[in-house]
Design an enzyme around this catalytic site. Sequence first.
Site, mmCIF file in Angstrom:
data_model
loop_
_atom_site.group_PDB
_atom_site.id
_atom_site.type_symbol
_atom_site.label_atom_id
_atom_site.label_comp_id
_atom_site.label_asym_id
_atom_site.label_seq_id
_atom_site.Cartn_x
_atom_site.Cartn_y
_atom_site.Cartn_z
ATOM 1 N N GLN B 125 48.393 35.926 71.161
ATOM 2 C CA GLN B 125 48.594 34.814 72.097
ATOM 3 C C GLN B 125 48.698 35.385 73.511
ATOM 4 O OE1 GLN B 125 52.485 33.153 71.759
ATOM 5 N NE2 GLN B 125 52.016 31.261 72.845
ATOM 6 N N GLU B 244 54.845 25.973 67.702
ATOM 7 C CA GLU B 244 55.523 27.257 67.784
ATOM 8 C C GLU B 244 57.026 27.080 67.579
ATOM 9 O OE1 GLU B 244 54.842 29.334 71.459
ATOM 10 O OE2 GLU B 244 55.453 31.234 70.581
ATOM 11 N N ASN B 360 65.703 29.723 75.160
ATOM 12 C CA ASN B 360 66.635 28.687 74.717
ATOM 13 C C ASN B 360 67.205 27.877 75.874
ATOM 14 O OD1 ASN B 360 66.012 29.599 72.219
ATOM 15 N ND2 ASN B 360 68.115 30.081 71.596
ATOM 16 N N GLU B 361 67.223 28.468 77.071
ATOM 17 C CA GLU B 361 67.647 27.676 78.225
ATOM 18 C C GLU B 361 66.652 26.538 78.467
ATOM 19 O OE1 GLU B 361 67.697 31.028 78.209
ATOM 20 O OE2 GLU B 361 69.874 31.222 78.167
HETATM 21 C C1 LIG Z 1 59.275 39.662 71.239
HETATM 22 C C2 LIG Z 1 58.510 38.839 72.206
HETATM 23 C C3 LIG Z 1 57.249 38.430 71.877
HETATM 24 C C4 LIG Z 1 56.499 37.688 72.776
HETATM 25 N N1 LIG Z 1 55.242 37.361 72.416
HETATM 26 C C5 LIG Z 1 54.461 36.704 73.303
HETATM 27 C C6 LIG Z 1 53.103 36.461 72.992
HETATM 28 O O1 LIG Z 1 52.627 36.792 71.928
HETATM 29 N N2 LIG Z 1 52.346 35.854 73.917
HETATM 30 C C7 LIG Z 1 52.851 35.446 75.108
HETATM 31 O O2 LIG Z 1 52.126 34.872 75.879
HETATM 32 N N3 LIG Z 1 54.143 35.669 75.450
HETATM 33 C C8 LIG Z 1 54.953 36.303 74.559
HETATM 34 N N4 LIG Z 1 56.263 36.566 74.892
HETATM 35 C C9 LIG Z 1 56.741 36.198 76.208
HETATM 36 C C10 LIG Z 1 57.686 35.019 76.234
HETATM 37 O O3 LIG Z 1 56.985 33.841 76.007
HETATM 38 C C11 LIG Z 1 58.416 35.037 77.584
HETATM 39 O O4 LIG Z 1 59.250 36.157 77.570
HETATM 40 C C12 LIG Z 1 59.227 33.793 77.851
HETATM 41 O O5 LIG Z 1 58.398 32.704 78.125
HETATM 42 C C13 LIG Z 1 60.227 33.979 78.987
HETATM 43 O O6 LIG Z 1 59.597 34.452 80.135
HETATM 44 P P1 LIG Z 1 60.138 35.743 80.906
HETATM 45 O O7 LIG Z 1 60.352 36.816 79.907
HETATM 46 O O8 LIG Z 1 59.229 35.987 82.017
HETATM 47 O O9 LIG Z 1 61.565 35.327 81.420
HETATM 48 P P2 LIG Z 1 61.907 34.491 82.730
HETATM 49 O O10 LIG Z 1 61.134 33.236 82.736
HETATM 50 O O11 LIG Z 1 61.841 35.375 83.918
HETATM 51 O O12 LIG Z 1 63.404 34.150 82.415
HETATM 52 C C14 LIG Z 1 64.483 35.077 82.537
HETATM 53 C C15 LIG Z 1 65.770 34.322 82.265
HETATM 54 O O13 LIG Z 1 65.902 33.249 83.197
HETATM 55 C C16 LIG Z 1 66.068 32.054 82.519
HETATM 56 N N5 LIG Z 1 65.421 30.952 83.214
HETATM 57 C C17 LIG Z 1 64.185 30.910 83.738
HETATM 58 N N6 LIG Z 1 63.941 29.693 84.240
HETATM 59 C C18 LIG Z 1 65.022 28.951 83.998
HETATM 60 C C19 LIG Z 1 65.388 27.608 84.233
HETATM 61 N N7 LIG Z 1 64.577 26.735 84.812
HETATM 62 N N8 LIG Z 1 66.610 27.206 83.829
HETATM 63 C C20 LIG Z 1 67.469 28.067 83.239
HETATM 64 N N9 LIG Z 1 67.176 29.323 82.973
HETATM 65 C C21 LIG Z 1 65.972 29.763 83.338
HETATM 66 C C22 LIG Z 1 65.403 32.268 81.181
HETATM 67 O O14 LIG Z 1 65.858 31.332 80.226
HETATM 68 C C23 LIG Z 1 65.787 33.687 80.887
HETATM 69 O O15 LIG Z 1 67.065 33.698 80.352
HETATM 70 C C24 LIG Z 1 57.048 37.310 74.005
HETATM 71 C C25 LIG Z 1 58.351 37.688 74.338
HETATM 72 C C26 LIG Z 1 59.070 38.460 73.453
HETATM 73 C C27 LIG Z 1 60.459 38.857 73.842
#
Ligand SMILES: Cc1cc2nc3c(=O)[nH]c(=O)nc-3n(C[C@H](O)[C@H](O)[C@H](O)COP(=O)(O)OP(=O)(O)OC[C@H]3O[C@@H](n4cnc5c(N)ncnc54)[C@H](O)[C@@H]3O)c2cc1C
Lengths: 341, 379
Positions: B125, B244, B360-361
């Site tokens: 993905q 998902e 989860n947020e």
């Molecule tokens: C093991 C693993 C597998 C994954 N596999 C895939 C995959 O196959 N393909 C893919 O495309 N992606 C994948 N991901 C990525 C995943 O979808 C993203 O990590 C996720 O969407 C969060 O984005 P970020 O890590 O950039 O965190 P951020 O968006 O930067 O968030 C960081 C923190 O801020 C909080 N935050 C952000 N915005 C808000 C808001 N509006 N309100 C409150 N809190 C907020 C978040 O909840 C989090 O706690 C994977 C991630 C992991 C850990």
Amino acid sequence: MRFLPSTEQRAFADSLTALLTAADTPSVVRDWSRGDQTGGRALWSRLTEAGVFALAVPEGYEGMGPRPVELAVAFVELGRHAVPGPLVETVTAATLLAALDDPGPAERLLPALVSGKSAATVARGGYALDADAADVRLRVSGPESAAAPNRAAESAAELRLAPAPGLPRPSLDPARRLFPLPPGGELLAAGPQVTAAMADALRIARLTTAAQALGVGLALLDRTVAYVRQRTQFGVPIGSFQAVKHQLADAKIALEFARPLVLGAALTMTGQDIAAAKVTACEAAYATARTALQLHGAIGYTAEYDLSLWLTKARALRTAWGSPDECRAAVLGNGDRPQWW
Amino acid sequence: MDLAFTQEEEAFRAEARTWLNAHVPSTPLPSLETEEGFAAHRAWEAELAADRWSVVDWPAVYGGRDAGLVRWLLFEEEYYAAGAPGRVGQNGVSLLAPTLFDHGTEDQRARVLPPMATGEVVWAQAWSEPEAGSDLASLRSRAVRTAGGWLLSGQKTWSSRAAFADRAFGLFRSDPQPAKPHQGLTYVMFDLRAPGVTVRPIRRLDGRPAFAELFLDEVFVPDEDVIGEPGQGWRVAMSTAGNERGLTLRSPGRFLAGAGRLCALWRAQGSPDAVRHRVADALIGARAYQLFTYAAASRHLDGAVLGPESSLNKVFWSEYDIALTETALDILDAADEPADTEWAERYVFALAGPIYAGTNEIQRDIIAERLLGLPKGRR
Ligand SMILES: Cc1cc2nc3c(=O)[nH]c(=O)nc-3n(C[C@H](O)[C@H](O)[C@H](O)COP(=O)(O)OP(=O)(O)OC[C@H]3O[C@@H](n4cnc5c(N)ncnc54)[C@H](O)[C@@H]3O)c2cc1C
């Protein structure tokens, strides 16, 4: 597999909701807490007409039961409206009497519960809830032996019709009036049949307490959602703050996962499922009560505001008929696997 | 209201159990987050597919059994109870396939689904980007029109299993200046070995290359690999996201079996009192999730569309999984034993549950706004 309430079951819940909404239960609860049972008794007879207590009484004794699923559905609504009185205790007493080997006591006492002439209460050792409002006061003594049955204790088990009670002790929930039952009274049954019947009754007690707690939790969530939508601070509804939203989302999750446990337990009636439902529904309701209080701010901390009626009940139901600890022990059982894994 | 299964459903369950008992490898396969493990898991997918157990709910033409939702749930219970291997094809099976069933063309389904069912083509993905996580619509990777298709450029990241996978599906910006960020996105499938693609494995907490970042430099995608209308990618993506979070990604069978194994571990260590409550709660949670899912499946069979309720599942299973695996590690640590590798691997994976599939947020926002009706606030 169609694990959803049927149309009839939903209609039954709706009809109870309509009845209870019209009854202005908050003022009934407040009167009940002060010992004025007029409104409570009127409500009791309407619930009887709706068939609530008959659901716990077998057809042989003029009832419609036992129908645990319908009982669970009904008790969710009773909790949602904070209905006072020995509700759980009456269906527990009915189950206890119906489960005795000797049909005599059931023939004598159950029809009055079905018709609403009597309410009942039951005590195992400790206090009897609302004993002043109940004409049938049952006391089970002897074995607290559900966990470790033992022959000597079982044969010492006794079921008595207790004499009129003395003064109540206050409960954290003012609407729950706790009475120590005086010793003595008529012996209704004795021996292992009492122990076995009490085990059945305990299942119904836990199931209906769980359902009632779920209803209490759902009411607390609804009222809090409504409140945070209209209360403004910093120029916006407090419900638009993420810290507020997330607490309510957690309450919603906890309650929505308790609901299927309650209904599933009513279907299987296994001790493990019922204990799982009890601990989960009560913990969810209690956690929701804490959230509800917090998000209402100071107004939630007053006895004047109706929220308190549910807040205190959530705390009291948590330990009624089996503390979280006892229920978890029942889930783990004596090493036997639950059927579902 | 009932919890009883029909004779046919019970027969299906028994057939699955018999097959699994005869086929599940007696020693665990190497971790699927390694090259060797990936190959072993692919071979397992092929074995499942040979007897049509890899995608039981799919139509028979694509290699399934038309089993439907209830029998799929029963299959999953048996699958995990039998201790069968993790599913290397799950991104494709649980995310891309439902998207193709809803939005794909007949030709796309016929081309993509059969080799997915056998594990011959494993999918990754490609949604997240370095600057687009929770705010996925802010993504910047581009799809630029060219003769007969599109040219993809940009960077994707955190792409699970992309280190060893064959193809990927993802969202690209086809309109650089849309009125709103959710517009002008296009959903495409592309080859991870196509010219212009560079895959850099990223090691996760336990050091395994379980995900990867993708650098794309004018990667050609033919028109027939666009899912849905160009520019309508957000709508397509949201149907994927529902799957998902919801029923298909984490079936109750996984947690029922996990709770059972935890309980067995606890008893084998002399039922230590210190974790008694947590073991009981693991059993209760698995049962709650099973019954919650049965209720959701019943509503689905009645014709209901599962919407934002799937956010309830997502938060529940992700937190449950951590509690379950943490308890197991605590039991093993207290028994003065090195953390058993299977539990440790599960634990590390569980830690990511509250982050992926929408944090989860974000799920709590959805629950609050869409299920409880609270006002939108500042993001
Ligand atoms: C093991 C693993 C597998 C994954 N596999 C895939 C995959 O196959 N393909 C893919 O495309 N992606 C994948 N991901 C990525 C995943 O979808 C993203 O990590 C996720 O969407 C969060 O984005 P970020 O890590 O950039 O965190 P951020 O968006 O930067 O968030 C960081 C923190 O801020 C909080 N935050 C952000 N915005 C808000 C808001 N509006 N309100 C409150 N809190 C907020 C978040 O909840 C989090 O706690 C994977 C991630 C992991 C850990």
